[in-house]
Design a protein around this motif. Structure first.
Motif, PDB file in Angstrom:
ATOM      1  N   GLU A 152       0.833  -1.197   0.000  1.00 57.61           N
ATOM      2  CA  GLU A 152       0.000   0.000   0.000  1.00 57.61           C
ATOM      3  C   GLU A 152       0.865   1.243   0.000  1.00 57.61           C
ATOM      4  N   VAL A 203     -12.010  -3.513 -14.187  1.00 53.38           N
ATOM      5  CA  VAL A 203     -11.690  -4.158 -12.917  1.00 53.38           C
ATOM      6  C   VAL A 203     -12.895  -4.990 -12.493  1.00 53.38           C
ATOM      7  N   LEU A 227     -12.664   1.247 -16.194  1.00 51.70           N
ATOM      8  CA  LEU A 227     -11.655   2.134 -15.637  1.00 51.70           C
ATOM      9  C   LEU A 227     -11.277   3.236 -16.606  1.00 51.70           C
ATOM     10  N   TYR A 284     -10.918   6.240 -10.275  1.00 53.84           N
ATOM     11  CA  TYR A 284     -10.251   5.791  -9.044  1.00 53.84           C
ATOM     12  C   TYR A 284      -8.749   6.057  -9.053  1.00 53.84           C
ATOM     13  N   PHE A 302      -6.628   5.749 -11.481  1.00 54.56           N
ATOM     14  CA  PHE A 302      -5.861   4.958 -12.442  1.00 54.56           C
ATOM     15  C   PHE A 302      -5.582   5.740 -13.723  1.00 54.56           C
ATOM     16  N   LYS A 305      -0.962   3.321 -11.335  1.00 57.25           N
ATOM     17  CA  LYS A 305      -1.524   4.157 -10.277  1.00 57.25           C
ATOM     18  C   LYS A 305      -0.380   4.568  -9.383  1.00 57.25           C
ATOM     19  N   ALA A 360      -0.893   2.814  -4.456  1.00 51.81           N
ATOM     20  CA  ALA A 360      -1.892   1.743  -4.376  1.00 51.81           C
ATOM     21  C   ALA A 360      -2.625   1.754  -3.034  1.00 51.81           C
ATOM     22  N   SER A 416      -7.819  -1.438  -1.117  1.00 55.08           N
ATOM     23  CA  SER A 416      -9.094  -1.626  -1.810  1.00 55.08           C
ATOM     24  C   SER A 416      -8.940  -1.771  -3.329  1.00 55.08           C
ATOM     25  N   ASP A 417      -7.752  -1.540  -3.838  1.00 53.66           N
ATOM     26  CA  ASP A 417      -7.504  -1.767  -5.266  1.00 53.66           C
ATOM     27  C   ASP A 417      -7.317  -3.243  -5.585  1.00 53.66           C
ATOM     28  N   SER A 418      -7.181  -4.055  -4.578  1.00 54.90           N
ATOM     29  CA  SER A 418      -7.001  -5.494  -4.786  1.00 54.90           C
ATOM     30  C   SER A 418      -8.205  -6.065  -5.516  1.00 54.90           C
ATOM     31  N   TYR A 434      -7.952  -7.514 -12.789  1.00 55.32           N
ATOM     32  CA  TYR A 434      -7.918  -6.462 -13.796  1.00 55.32           C
ATOM     33  C   TYR A 434      -7.806  -7.072 -15.190  1.00 55.32           C
TER      34      TYR A 434
END
Lengths: 115, 114
Positions: B15, B37, B47, B61, B63, B78, B81, B84-86, B89
């Motif tokens: 992160e 995503v 995205l 978000y 990106f 990004k 990171a 919550s981006d996990s 994709y």
């Protein structure tokens, strides 16, 4: 933004029965809708392209008699899995668009489990 | 035929660190490229897209993606990171003219650790 809904979000059925999945464009008219299939942790595979008022175009290897697609209006396409079997269990995702759109708008998906 | 390749099955970042998810494409004609995503048991969320214009495309978000014609790449990036981006994709290319289907890469799982 453009919204696409799918119904049901999940369905469990017995082997040999048929299941219908609806895909609706809620706030725009979609001349073209697409149906994809996704296995767990895998990519989306295009099954067919449907244009409003005409027969769907199926991808190679997709059985058109098993996966019946109807696109009777500019806001609704349906996918019917006929005589479903356990191997048909999958996540089915539709998207909507048309020649007026540069992108497609995806529905939330339908999880089908055939017992 | 149009295709995209995502060479990494999984990307792990901490992160706060920058992230990159790679995508290369192979097309005849002009490429129309997309990133989506997907969270578990959910549909795809858009995205960003490259149709024409600036090579650096900014999306949702935080990106962004850089279109590189010489390297036939469209990597997603990004700067910082978030856990919550996990998610999973997907890079995609439009098969042809507007209104045609998207062809997806195999997907890359992004895992952001706290």
């Amino acid at each position: 933004g453009a919204v696409v809904s799918q119904h049901p979000s999940w369905v469990i059925c017995k082997s040999g029965t048929s299941v219908k999945i609806e895909c609706r464009s809620l706030d725009f008219q979609a001349t073209t809708m697409f149906w994809y299939r996704q296995f767990p942790k895998q990519s989306l595979m295009l099954m067919a392209t449907s244009n409003e008022g005409s027969k769907a175009t199926y991808e190679q290897g997709v059985e058109k008699d098993k996966f019946l697609i109807n696109h009777a209006s500019l806001t609704l396409s349906t996918l019917t899995v006929t005589s479903a079997h356990p191997e048909d269990s999958s996540f089915y995702i539709c998207s909507a668009g048309g020649s007026s759109y540069n992108e497609q708008f995806f529905g939330p998906g339908t999880r089908l489990t055939v017992l | 035929a149009q295709s995209v390749a995502q060479p990494e099955d999984q990307v792990n970042v901490a992160e706060g660190n920058p992230l990159t998810v790679k995508c290369t494409y192979s097309v005849s004609g002009n490429p129309y490229l997309f990133w989506y995503v997907q969270y578990p048991n959910r549909g795809l969320q858009f995205l960003l897209k490259y149709i024409t214009g600036d090579n650096l495309v900014k999306g949702s978000y935080g990106f962004e993606a850089e279109f590189n014609k010489s390297q036939t790449s469209f990597h997603l990036k990004k700067p910082s990171a978030l856990v919550s981006d996990s998610a999973l994709y997907f890079c995609a290319v439009r098969r042809g003219q507007a209104g045609t289907a998207l062809i997806f890469g195999k997907g890359t799982t992004l895992s952001v650790s706290s």
